[in-house]
Motif scaffolding. Structure first.
Motif, mmCIF file in Angstrom:
data_model
loop_
_atom_site.group_PDB
_atom_site.id
_atom_site.type_symbol
_atom_site.label_atom_id
_atom_site.label_comp_id
_atom_site.label_asym_id
_atom_site.label_seq_id
_atom_site.Cartn_x
_atom_site.Cartn_y
_atom_site.Cartn_z
ATOM 1 N N THR A 229 25.987 -1.522 -81.163
ATOM 2 C CA THR A 229 26.056 -0.174 -81.729
ATOM 3 C C THR A 229 26.733 0.775 -80.756
ATOM 4 O O THR A 229 26.626 0.628 -79.536
ATOM 5 N N GLN B 7 28.153 -8.073 -85.832
ATOM 6 C CA GLN B 7 28.461 -6.741 -86.356
ATOM 7 C C GLN B 7 28.646 -5.744 -85.231
ATOM 8 O O GLN B 7 27.933 -5.781 -84.222
ATOM 9 N N THR C 58 28.550 -1.642 -85.121
ATOM 10 C CA THR C 58 28.124 -0.590 -86.034
ATOM 11 C C THR C 58 27.773 0.676 -85.264
ATOM 12 O O THR C 58 27.960 0.766 -84.055
ATOM 13 N N GLN D 233 31.695 3.825 -83.992
ATOM 14 C CA GLN D 233 31.940 2.390 -84.095
ATOM 15 C C GLN D 233 33.440 2.102 -84.154
ATOM 16 O O GLN D 233 33.897 1.039 -83.721
#
Length: 751
Positions: free
Chosen positions: A133, A183, A185, A190
């Motif tokens: 993140t 991922q 994010t 991001q």
């Protein structure tokens, strides 16, 4: 067009730098956007492929429109990629190894900086996570950036010394992340994470792809991670900018995502991705495209960077990202460095100078600044925030332009020396990890012979003067400016000893003049530069009488082959003097040739119009390349519904506007003219000055290539077409006098 730099040479052995792309050749195939995963896709990746492909199609469509509006050619590559071939070729690694082995300066100093950095240790902790993140307030992204820095440092260590221990560390980090990360994010940040760490990690993979200890399956897994985790975010950002106005995001947001797509394209042998990145850098509508990133060219090729009114930390990051993009493209045969007369170098010189101290060690050099506006801000001066910023990114730029091309880049050179030897990122400040570092080791090269003559000479007339700018040669100590009354000379020297900036303003008598520049070097005077021409007297450029009685052609009576083409609802009718064109206000307009005013500085545009009235924002004329770069005249616009002229290189936010006192009259013939002399713009209605503006920094040549040069139609699709007649449409190269414009308004056929 952009050429493969290895195939086009001048007789002196230097690469040809083409600054103008050929017109109307659209090589970019939307079919090429079908995306195949490197090494196969997981089911989750396949599920996201349609979204990724949709973003790619949107970006391709946007870029195709932008290219069509300029008439420029898309880049389409098909030859096998060079591997390793992102920031470093194998020849670069061979050079590093040889120079370090010989303990040659400054390479060895750069090597010492590498081995002193903790990231080069083979003892690294794998920090891989399934979800990374990045938000405005933090996130887990430092784990990724730290591991990338370690993988890159260990990859370099292996390439320089052959140490398989360090190679295995880089592979361990690659394999750990490719088997774990699912991922990236966060909030909109991001997009920065996917861009910055995407291009950096792809560079690591490109270096290590030749290491026997990286299995084919593990390389495929790494490629798949890059294409299925990072690329979808990159392409979604460039195609949509999170639904914001195109000017909202600063240049670096575009640039890091361009860099990531380009790097992933080479890593995955995917030409569609590589071409996406190149074409966006050249023709994109966002602030990362090179004409927006280098917002304004000041005399002497000081190119004002888009973020300089923001702060110097982000401004210098733009040079780091732009340099990486140019180098990666160069290593695959595409010369982005030289595009638009070395526009990137102009930006680098500006940024470097504005972050260096004068010899007193306390005063930072001053540079000119033009007010910059976008949807969110208006900035009236260069920001001193974080000034000076000494970012590790200058060796790359300096060594290309000076040691590879033989050009002069004095401020970039001073900055490269200032930050030498460039180290790598340390600590946990994300800004230090926005570039990979170690440029002294990796990019320093032995110099080629200096360029044989100055290049890129331009000569732009304005208010009777001629402003000249040029690029110097690597061994130049000063420059001589020469002028002739005919092409090819003989030339008379009009200035000597010009040093910095490389510009000179001449004040010749009215006429057509031819200029060259030579360099003074330690071994004598260089050859003359290619010739530049300046016209300091008003000359008829385009003259459409519209006297035809049928057909779609409108002849140009100036003799300059600027004929118009009638399009849509246009008919012939009785005119002010003879015949005219009647535009129906619905679909009718006159299309004029590409690049109609691309070589024009001072100008006069004049016409007779019979306006039938109607909605605001119709156009008498509009020359441009879309809604970001144009100059137009509207019979009614603005908050007061007055006749308006505007010119901009940054859409409505950057417009310099000149309004009359009322809308153009309806139901009668009216003579209207717009004239630019230097920085003074004047609007005339029926031969009388209606208003004037004295601080206009834009001349038509600054708009760049244009393929949407129209009478009666706007760059903005929602604007109405002109409803009425147009006759005796004229463009002059140069500013007519008030008395000459009055004569045209009185019906004179010539002035």
């Amino acid at each position: 067009m952009l050429v493969n730099k290895q195939k086009s040479k001048q007789s002196n052995g230097f690469d040809v730098v083409n600054t103008t792309l050929s017109r109307r050749t659209f090589l970019y195939s939307l079919g090429a956007l079908a995306l195949s995963a490197c090494g196969g896709e997981s089911p989750a990746a396949s599920a996201g492929a349609s979204s990724r492909a949709a973003s790619a199609m949107v970006l391709a469509a946007n870029d195709a429109l932008a290219r069509a509006a300029t008439g420029e050619t898309a880049v389409s590559t098909s030859a096998a990629f060079v591997h390793p071939g992102l920031l470093h070729l194998q020849s670069d690694f061979d050079r590093m190894s040889t120079k370090v082995g010989a303990q040659a300066a400054p390479w060895y100093d750069g090597w010492q900086a590498l081995i002193a950095n903790g990231h080069s240790s083979a003892d690294q902790t794998l920090l891989a996570e399934a979800v990374i993140t990045r938000t405005a307030t933090g996130g887990s992204y430092p784990h990724l950036m730290q591991n990338i820095a370690a993988a890159y440092a260990n990859a370099l260590y292996w390439k320089v010394t052959g140490s398989t221990t360090h190679a295995d560390t880089a592979v361990k980090i690659m394999n750990g992340w490719s088997s774990t990360l699912q991922q990236v994010t966060g909030d909109t940040n991001q997009d920065l994470a996917a861009g910055i760490y995407g291009y950096e990690f792809a560079i690591v993979g490109e270096i290590m792809r030749t290491y026997p200890g990286l299995s084919a399956a593990n390389l495929a897994a790494f490629q798949s991670m890059m294409k299925n985790v990072f690329y979808p975010i990159n392409i979604a950002f460039l195609s949509g900018h999170n639904g914001t106005d195109i000017t909202h995001y600063w240049a670096n947001w575009d640039l890091c995502n361009i860099a990531s797509i380009m790097a992933i394209g080479v890593l995955c042998d995917d030409h569609s991705l590589f071409d996406e990145a190149v074409n966006y850098f050249l023709f994109g509508t966002g602030n990362g495209a090179i004409r927006q990133a280098v917002y304004y060219l000041h005399p002497g090729y000081l190119g004002q960077w888009q973020e300089t009114g923001r702060d110097q930390g982000h401004t210098t990051l733009g040079i780091a990202l732009g340099g990486a993009i140019c180098e990666m493209a160069w290593n695959q045969g595409i010369d982005l460095y030289g595009y638009d007369n070395n526009r990137f170098l102009a930006g680098a010189e500006y940024v470097a100078k504005s972050n260096l101290y004068e010899p007193d060690g306390t005063t930072i050099y001053t540079v000119p600044y033009l007010t910059y506006s976008n949807k969110d801000v208006t900035q009236t001066q260069l920001s001193s925030n974080a000034q000076p910023t000494l970012r590790s990114c200058w060796a790359l730029v300096y060594n290309h332009y000076v040691n590879r091309k033989g050009l002069a880049a004095p401020w970039t050179q001073k900055m490269a020396v200032q930050v030498q030897p460039e180290g790598g990122p340390t600590g946990n400040d994300s800004g230090a990890f926005d570039q990979l570092g170690y440029g002294t080791l990796t990019f320093t090269r032995d110099p080629v012979a200096p360029a044989v003559a100055p290049s890129g000479l331009t000569a732009w007339p304005g208010a009777g003067q001629v402003a000249l700018s040029w690029w110097g040669v690597a061994n130049g100590t000063s420059y001589n400016v020469k002028r002739a009354a005919k092409s090819g000379g003989p030339y008379a020297t009009i200035a000597q000893g010009v040093t910095d900036p490389l510009t000179y303003t001449d004040s010749p008598s009215p006429g057509t003049w031819y200029y060259v520049v030579s360099a003074q070097t330690s071994s004598g005077e260089s050859a003359n530069s290619p010739e530049a021409t300046a016209v300091t007297v008003a000359q008829l450029h385009t003259w459409l009488t519209f006297d035809e009685t049928s057909g779609a052609a409108a002849a140009d009576s100036s003799g300059n082959n600027h004929a118009g083409t009638l399009v849509g609802g246009v008919t012939h009718a009785a005119g002010k003097s003879n015949r005219a064109v009647l535009l129906d206000g619905s679909s009718g307009y006159v299309s004029l040739p590409e690049d109609l005013v691309a070589d024009v500085s001072d100008f006069t545009v004049a016409a007779w119009v019979y306006w039938n009235g109607g909605a605001a924002w119709q156009r008498v004329f509009d020359f441009g390349s879309g809604t970001g770069r144009y100059l137009y005249l509207s019979p009614k616009g603005g908050p007061d519904n007055c006749v308006r002229f505007a010119i901009t290189t940054n859409g409505p936010y950057g417009e310099y506007r000149l309004d009359g006192t009322a809308a153009l009259p309806t139901g009668q013939w009216t003579h209207v003219a717009v004239m630019l002399s230097g920085t003074t713009l004047t609007l005339y209605v029926n031969g009388a000055a209606a208003n004037s503006l004295s601080n206009v920094p834009f001349a038509p040549w600054r708009i760049g290539p244009t393929a949407q040069n129209w009478i009666g139609r706007s760059q903005f699709p929602a604007d109405p077409y002109f409803n009425g007649l147009v006759d005796e449409f004229r463009i002059y190269r140069g500013a007519l006098s008030a008395s000459q414009i009055a004569l045209l308004a009185q019906g004179a056929s010539s002035v």
